[in-house]
Design a protein around this motif. Structure first.
Motif, short mmCIF file in Angstrom:
data_model
loop_
_atom_site.label_atom_id
_atom_site.label_comp_id
_atom_site.label_asym_id
_atom_site.label_seq_id
_atom_site.Cartn_x
_atom_site.Cartn_y
_atom_site.Cartn_z
N UNK A 34 0.84 -1.20 0.00
CA UNK A 34 0.00 0.00 0.00
C UNK A 34 0.87 1.25 0.00
N UNK A 35 1.89 1.24 0.84
CA UNK A 35 2.76 2.40 0.95
C UNK A 35 3.54 2.62 -0.35
N UNK A 36 4.04 1.55 -0.94
CA UNK A 36 4.77 1.68 -2.21
C UNK A 36 3.85 2.24 -3.29
N UNK A 37 2.65 1.69 -3.40
CA UNK A 37 1.73 2.16 -4.43
C UNK A 37 1.32 3.61 -4.19
N UNK A 38 1.20 4.04 -2.94
CA UNK A 38 0.82 5.43 -2.64
C UNK A 38 1.90 6.40 -3.10
N UNK A 39 3.14 5.94 -3.19
CA UNK A 39 4.22 6.80 -3.66
C UNK A 39 4.32 6.82 -5.18
N UNK A 40 3.59 5.92 -5.84
CA UNK A 40 3.65 5.85 -7.30
C UNK A 40 4.82 5.03 -7.80
N UNK A 41 5.49 4.34 -6.90
CA UNK A 41 6.63 3.51 -7.29
C UNK A 41 6.16 2.13 -7.71
N UNK A 42 7.05 1.43 -8.39
CA UNK A 42 6.79 0.03 -8.74
C UNK A 42 7.03 -0.83 -7.51
N UNK A 43 6.28 -1.92 -7.43
CA UNK A 43 6.46 -2.86 -6.33
C UNK A 43 7.65 -3.75 -6.66
N UNK A 44 8.77 -3.41 -6.07
CA UNK A 44 10.01 -4.18 -6.25
C UNK A 44 10.49 -4.59 -4.86
N UNK A 45 11.38 -5.57 -4.79
CA UNK A 45 11.91 -5.96 -3.48
C UNK A 45 12.53 -4.78 -2.71
N UNK A 46 13.25 -3.93 -3.40
CA UNK A 46 13.88 -2.79 -2.74
C UNK A 46 12.84 -1.81 -2.21
N UNK A 47 11.81 -1.52 -3.01
CA UNK A 47 10.76 -0.60 -2.57
C UNK A 47 9.94 -1.19 -1.42
N UNK A 48 9.71 -2.48 -1.46
CA UNK A 48 8.98 -3.14 -0.36
C UNK A 48 9.78 -3.09 0.93
N UNK A 49 11.08 -3.28 0.83
CA UNK A 49 11.93 -3.19 2.02
C UNK A 49 11.92 -1.77 2.58
N UNK A 50 11.99 -0.77 1.73
CA UNK A 50 11.89 0.62 2.16
C UNK A 50 10.57 0.85 2.90
N UNK A 51 9.49 0.34 2.33
CA UNK A 51 8.17 0.53 2.93
C UNK A 51 8.08 -0.19 4.27
N UNK A 52 8.64 -1.38 4.37
CA UNK A 52 8.63 -2.11 5.65
C UNK A 52 9.35 -1.32 6.74
N UNK A 53 10.52 -0.78 6.39
CA UNK A 53 11.28 0.02 7.36
C UNK A 53 10.49 1.26 7.77
#
Length: 68
Positions: A34-53
């Protein structure tokens, strides 16, 4: 205002979504996706890790900073 009035005759203010309906509800659980998509980014492992943190440090309110 009555809902029987045609759309064309309504003012622009009548077609806007009320502010109270635009806010997210953090109590429903925010996933990293949800957080990654709200930023307009692609759902990638790196972006998911950023969102988890970000969710770990800020909690569900992190998405409120991105969405109205």
């Amino acid at each position: 205002m009555s809902t029987s009035q045609p759309e064309a005759s309504r003012s622009a203010d009548d077609r806007t979504t009320p502010d109270a309906l635009l806010h997210t509800c953090p109590g429903t659980g925010v996933a990293p996706e949800d957080l990654v998509m709200a930023t307009g980014r692609d759902i990638t492992p790196a972006n998911l890790e950023w969102a988890r943190r970000k969710l770990e440090t800020e909690g569900a309110a992190a998405i409120e900073k991105l969405l109205p």
